[in-house]
Design an enzyme around this catalytic site. Structure first.
Site, PDB file in Angstrom:
ATOM      1  N   PRO A   1      -1.323   3.431  -5.095  1.00  0.00           N
ATOM      2  CA  PRO A   1      -2.402   2.644  -4.486  1.00  0.00           C
ATOM      3  C   PRO A   1      -2.875   3.251  -3.159  1.00  0.00           C
ATOM      4  O   PRO A   1      -4.074   3.265  -2.869  1.00  0.00           O
ATOM      5  CB  PRO A   1      -1.759   1.273  -4.255  1.00  0.00           C
ATOM      6  CG  PRO A   1      -0.658   1.195  -5.233  1.00  0.00           C
ATOM      7  CD  PRO A   1      -0.176   2.596  -5.448  1.00  0.00           C
TER       8      PRO A   1
ATOM      9  N   LEU B   1       0.861  -1.206   0.000  1.00  0.00           N
ATOM     10  CA  LEU B   1       0.000   0.000   0.000  1.00  0.00           C
ATOM     11  C   LEU B   1       0.886   1.242   0.000  1.00  0.00           C
ATOM     12  O   LEU B   1       1.104   1.888   1.013  1.00  0.00           O
ATOM     13  CB  LEU B   1      -0.929   0.005   1.217  1.00  0.00           C
ATOM     14  CG  LEU B   1      -2.300  -0.626   0.999  1.00  0.00           C
ATOM     15  CD1 LEU B   1      -3.146  -0.466   2.250  1.00  0.00           C
ATOM     16  CD2 LEU B   1      -3.020  -0.025  -0.203  1.00  0.00           C
ATOM     17  N   HIS B   2       1.379   1.527  -1.169  1.00  0.00           N
ATOM     18  CA  HIS B   2       2.393   2.548  -1.364  1.00  0.00           C
ATOM     19  C   HIS B   2       1.846   3.611  -2.277  1.00  0.00           C
ATOM     20  O   HIS B   2       0.862   3.396  -2.951  1.00  0.00           O
ATOM     21  CB  HIS B   2       3.562   1.881  -2.111  1.00  0.00           C
ATOM     22  CG  HIS B   2       4.802   1.870  -1.305  1.00  0.00           C
ATOM     23  ND1 HIS B   2       6.012   1.526  -1.836  1.00  0.00           N
ATOM     24  CD2 HIS B   2       5.031   2.159  -0.010  1.00  0.00           C
ATOM     25  CE1 HIS B   2       6.920   1.586  -0.889  1.00  0.00           C
ATOM     26  NE2 HIS B   2       6.348   1.964   0.220  1.00  0.00           N
ATOM     27  N   ALA B   3       2.558   4.688  -2.381  1.00  0.00           N
ATOM     28  CA  ALA B   3       2.384   5.667  -3.445  1.00  0.00           C
ATOM     29  C   ALA B   3       0.969   5.736  -4.015  1.00  0.00           C
ATOM     30  O   ALA B   3       0.026   6.085  -3.308  1.00  0.00           O
ATOM     31  CB  ALA B   3       3.403   5.405  -4.545  1.00  0.00           C
TER      32      ALA B   3
END
Lengths: 577, 87
Positions: B18, B14-16
């Site tokens: 997303p 769950l990065h950047a």
């Protein structure tokens, strides 16, 4: 339309779009707040302003730069939109009865530290994003914020509006777009003014209430002759202004023609007009065809922006290059003048209560002979390529001068040993910028090859008034009789001994005082490069024999105003021809 | 109250983007939302700072909880979003 008054720091006309620099302190002020609802409302408003700002920057970046840059501002907006985070700040503000910017600062610090502690490099960087966003909000709340240099680089005709400018900022800006500078603070020798003069653009300083009136992006008219700033002028005013500045441009073309010719008074007295320099930009643009040489080469820039002292070769490269480019004309290199307001981390100078009266300039160099030796060797080697002279700053005793000259001799000796070329007869002079040097000028003239009056410091030390403190600007005045008398004393000592004497401070290009310098027999004036042509042009309109009596009378006047009035009428007569 | 499990499948977790998309989606709902990771840490999916600080990696199983007027709609869409994150 709104008109504000200030002091002219660098004369000229300019118009353009306002780009505002808003200062945000590292730690926001903390104060008690009891009306929480009002505080919440203040926050809501600031958040709205930041939101609009990010949206605009996002659009502009998408249009002018690219989608990746635009995305940064999208991410900023999302952080700004983080209710959970800002709610914590609001709760803290309420429970601790503290102002919201301080609460945000505290919350931000915690979160940023957490992100910085993460292993993931992507997440590590997000801490900086959060800090930037919080910085904007805090800046907005306290009437500051945003990196104006980025904005300045995206507008074509920029008028920089700021409380004050630092040297670092002036470096960051794309100077080709800047048309004028307007600041709230600063004296007539502040960095803002020095930058403006070097660029040949107008500047108005000391404009009270400026940042309250300009929010950014307004059209601004700068009349740095009268010292007025007009915000959002109407069409008629603007047109009239444009005509006026066209006429001004014509006059400037005349000045630029004078720059390449020798300057001589009507009755045949020759005066060299040289330029001051000492930063990468102005050295790059130095043009030996448009002046009589360099009257002051400040060397501090060679020492700045690096982790340790520059070695001899690095210095020699800079000094030698400029000596060659001056094609035989005079280049006066001033030895390191660090300390006071100019500090360098690696020099490890202990903090002082009174740095202007402390360990600085020649005092520091004599105390650190190896540093001085390296610089002197570099300067001497440069002297093989042209008219290099060496000059010591902040001399207060003849012993200091003797000691510094011994250092020059030692440097010569070591160069001889190494078989390196230099000018054996290099002239060694001093800055006369302390009351002590003025009072001892008769003796110093016997041991120095030339004098250069550093008027900025001399005025400051003679009148005991800080040139950056606007509350004492009325004392920091070149027309202060004590200053004029000190200069007359120095001039007399130099003249008696037959050594050249010049002025390299701001007053050298002061139109009003020019007749005084001419009457006192100045041999050199060293000015900002943009002023050289004008000063030469003006010298050509002075008849020394005719003004000498009027100038003599100045020294017996009883007030600054009387001196100014007399100089004003003298100037009036001169411009009539 | 809506509760369901989901698994983060995309490589960056769950990065950047997303993370940003998840926050944008969650903000549409009025319900209180919560995501709990395998070790029991809870975070607020309406807060980008909270989502990023959770540092949820690929392969993590999370529990989505929604409480409020649109809880079923919210929970369903969020689980759908998480499970549908590209490989």
């Amino acid at each position: 339309m709104k008109t504000l008054k200030g002091i002219s720091g660098s004369k000229g006309y300019a118009s353009g779009t306002a780009v505002v620099k808003r200062d945000a302190p590292a730690v926001p002020q903390r104060y008690e707040v009891t009306d929480h609802a009002a505080e919440e409302e203040r926050f809501r408003k600031a958040r709205g302003v930041c939101e609009a700002r990010f949206s605009e920057l996002e659009e502009r970046a998408a249009r002018d730069i690219g989608p990746d840059e635009a995305e940064i501002f999208g991410a900023y907006r999302m952080i700004l939109d983080d209710d959970a985070f800002f709610q914590k700040a609001l709760s803290r503000s309420q429970s601790e009865s503290v102002n919201i910017e301080y609460a945000i600062y505290e919350e931000c610090r915690g979160v940023a530290a957490m992100f910085e502690g993460m292993d993931d490099p992507y997440l590590k960087e997000r801490g900086a994003d959060i800090e930037n966003v919080c910085g904007e909000v805090i800046g907005c709340l306290s009437g500051a914020g945003g990196d104006f240099t980025i904005e300045a680089n995206s507008v074509s005709d920029v008028i920089i509006v700021a409380r004050d400018l630092t040297p670092a900022e002036t470096v960051k800006m794309d100077k080709s777009r800047i048309r004028g500078l307007v600041t709230e603070r600063g004296g007539t020798t502040s960095h803002t003014v020095i930058l403006a003069k070097a660029l040949g653009i107008p500047a108005i300083i000391g404009v009270e209430g400026l940042l309250g009136e300009v929010s950014g992006r307004e059209r601004i008219i700068v009349d740095a002759y009268g010292g007025t700033v007009q915000i959002d002028p109407d069409e008629a005013t603007f047109r009239e202004f444009v005509e006026k500045s066209e006429r001004e441009k014509k006059l400037n073309r005349e000045y630029s023609l004078s720059a390449g010719k020798p300057a001589q008074t009507i009755d045949g007295f020759h005066i060299d007009v040289l330029v001051n320099t000492g930063d990468a930009d102005s050295i790059k643009s130095f043009d030996a065809e448009k002046c009589d040489g360099i009257g002051l080469l400040r060397t501090e820039f060679v020492y700045m922006g690096r982790p340790d002292y520059p070695d001899e070769d690095a210095q020699y490269e800079v000094y030698g290059d400029i000596a060659r480019r001056a094609s035989g004309k005079e280049v006066i290199i001033r030895t390191l003048d660090i300390g006071g307001d100019k500090q360098l981390a690696y020099m490890d100078i202990p903090k002082e209560d009174n740095p202007f009266l402390g360990y600085r300039a020649i005092r520091l160099c004599l105390d650190r002979p190896e540093v001085f030796h390296t610089q002197l060797r570099a300067i001497l080697r440069a002297s093989a390529h042209g008219g290099v002279k060496v000059m010591f700053p902040m001399i207060v005793t003849a012993e200091e001068l003797r000691q510094a000259k011994e250092c020059v001799e030692r440097a010569k000796e070591s160069l001889r040993g190494d078989g390196l070329a230099f000018n054996e007869n290099i002239a060694v002079g001093i800055m006369v910028e302390t009351p002590a040097a003025a009072l001892l000028s008769d003796q110093l003239a016997e041991e120095a090859d030339f004098f250069s009056i550093g008027s900025n410091d001399l005025i400051q030390y003679v009148t005991v008034s800080d040139r950056m403190n606007e509350r004492v600007q009325y004392l920091y005045d070149s027309c202060n009789l004590s200053v004029l008398r000190a200069i007359r004393m120095v001039a007399a000592s130099a003249t008696k001994r037959g050594i050249p004497w010049g002025i390299c401070g701001e007053v050298a290009s002061d139109e009003l005082l020019l007749p005084v310098w001419v009457a006192l027999g100045v041999t050199e004036l060293s000015v900002a490069p943009s002023q050289a042509g004008k000063i030469k042009h003006l010298i050509g309109r002075i008849d020394k024999a005719k003004i000498t009596a009027a100038v003599e009378r100045l020294f017996d006047m009883r007030s600054i105003q009387d001196v100014k009035d007399s100089l004003g009428s003298l100037q009036g007569e001169l411009s009539k021809g | 109250m809506f509760t369901a499990n989901a698994t983060i499948k995309n490589p960056t977790g769950l990065h950047a983007r997303p993370a940003a998309q998840l926050v944008a989606l969650c903000k549409k709902f009025s319900s209180d939302l919560q995501i709990t990771d395998a070790s029991g840490n809870k975070f607020d999916p309406k807060s980008i700072i909270s989502v990023l600080s959770a540092g949820i990696k690929q392969g993590s199983d999370v529990q989505v909880t929604a409480t409020g007027a649109d809880e079923d709609d919210a929970g369903g869409q969020i689980v759908g979003f998480i499970n549908g994150l590209a490989e």
